[in-house]
Design an enzyme around this catalytic site. Sequence first.
Site: not given
Length: 362
Positions: A184, A211, A304
């Site tokens: 991310s 992401h 995540d």
Amino acid sequence: MSDRVQRPIRVLVVDDSAFMRKVLTELLESDPLITVVGTARDGQDGLEKVLQLQPDVVTLDIEMPRLDGYGTLREIMARRPTPVVMVSSHTREGAEATIRALALGAVDFVAKPSGSISLNMHVARDELVAKVKAAAAATPRVRTAAVELAPVSPREKMQALAGLRRQTGFGDRLPRRLVLIGCSTGGPGALHQIIPRLPADLPAGVLVVQHMPPGFTRSLAQRLDELSAISVREARAGDPVRAGQVLVAPGGYHMLVDAEGRIALDQGPPVHGVRPAVDVTFESVLPVWKERLVGVILTGMGYDGAKGMAQLRKAGGWTIAEDASTCVVYGMPRVVVELGAAREVLPVHSIADAITRAVGEG
């Protein structure tokens, strides 16, 4: 960071549009934990004010006269490394410049909703505020090595891929090994340290879940492809998973692999607040590859990928988490480590070799 809890985050806004400087200032200062300590009309002015004001975070426009956003970022990272959030347009040129900036060390970016002068910038207010707050807690990392790599010719890639298929007989068949990389905030810079160091004949397929919103993952894949011996591109529905190829999940879609070993894209609800989500891809590929799957979690906020990594470790697969010493944001890898789901914890510059070694065993 303890003093930052007690005082507002000090932000410098750099944009060549007086309107955008005003709007960005108003949006940021609508949050009581943020104060704009200065604005700058171009990159040169911005650089001088970074050195003078020493802000906690800089928001930096990509397209500016005299010294553009990329050139300004390079100077900031060389002279006073500071967390930078790029403010970019949705155009192809804007996306490409943003990816280059993230590779160099920008923490994150916010896309202007409607061009260089966005009259509706307020729709991105929550994203802007959240990313500036995250940047204030991030560690700026000066990334230079991968950015300076010479582009690799398409002919070299094709020759390497043809050799791989002759050696393995994979062709379009499912590769025996698969690598799943999730990241991310700070991920593009980390990926630029890893993907270009993978060999063209890697005997495994590679899936990347970063992401990132729609429109930017294609530029990320194209930039990585230019710098890498291994083939890299944005995934499309129906693409076969192949050895010697990296597929990047497109922004706005969860990436899965179907029963025939082909990519399926899904616009179902966000998971952990994001789409694409690493854990969705884990759920899809773990039952197929099992212990032959290698999971890698890089820098980023949140958790995540932690669930998938824990399941993979339990299944006997190889799991790698990025070490805190090289993370821009030590969030996702930290959760993996705390769960005991990481077999290796490595600085980013050691991860490509670890992947190559892991897929070469069995």
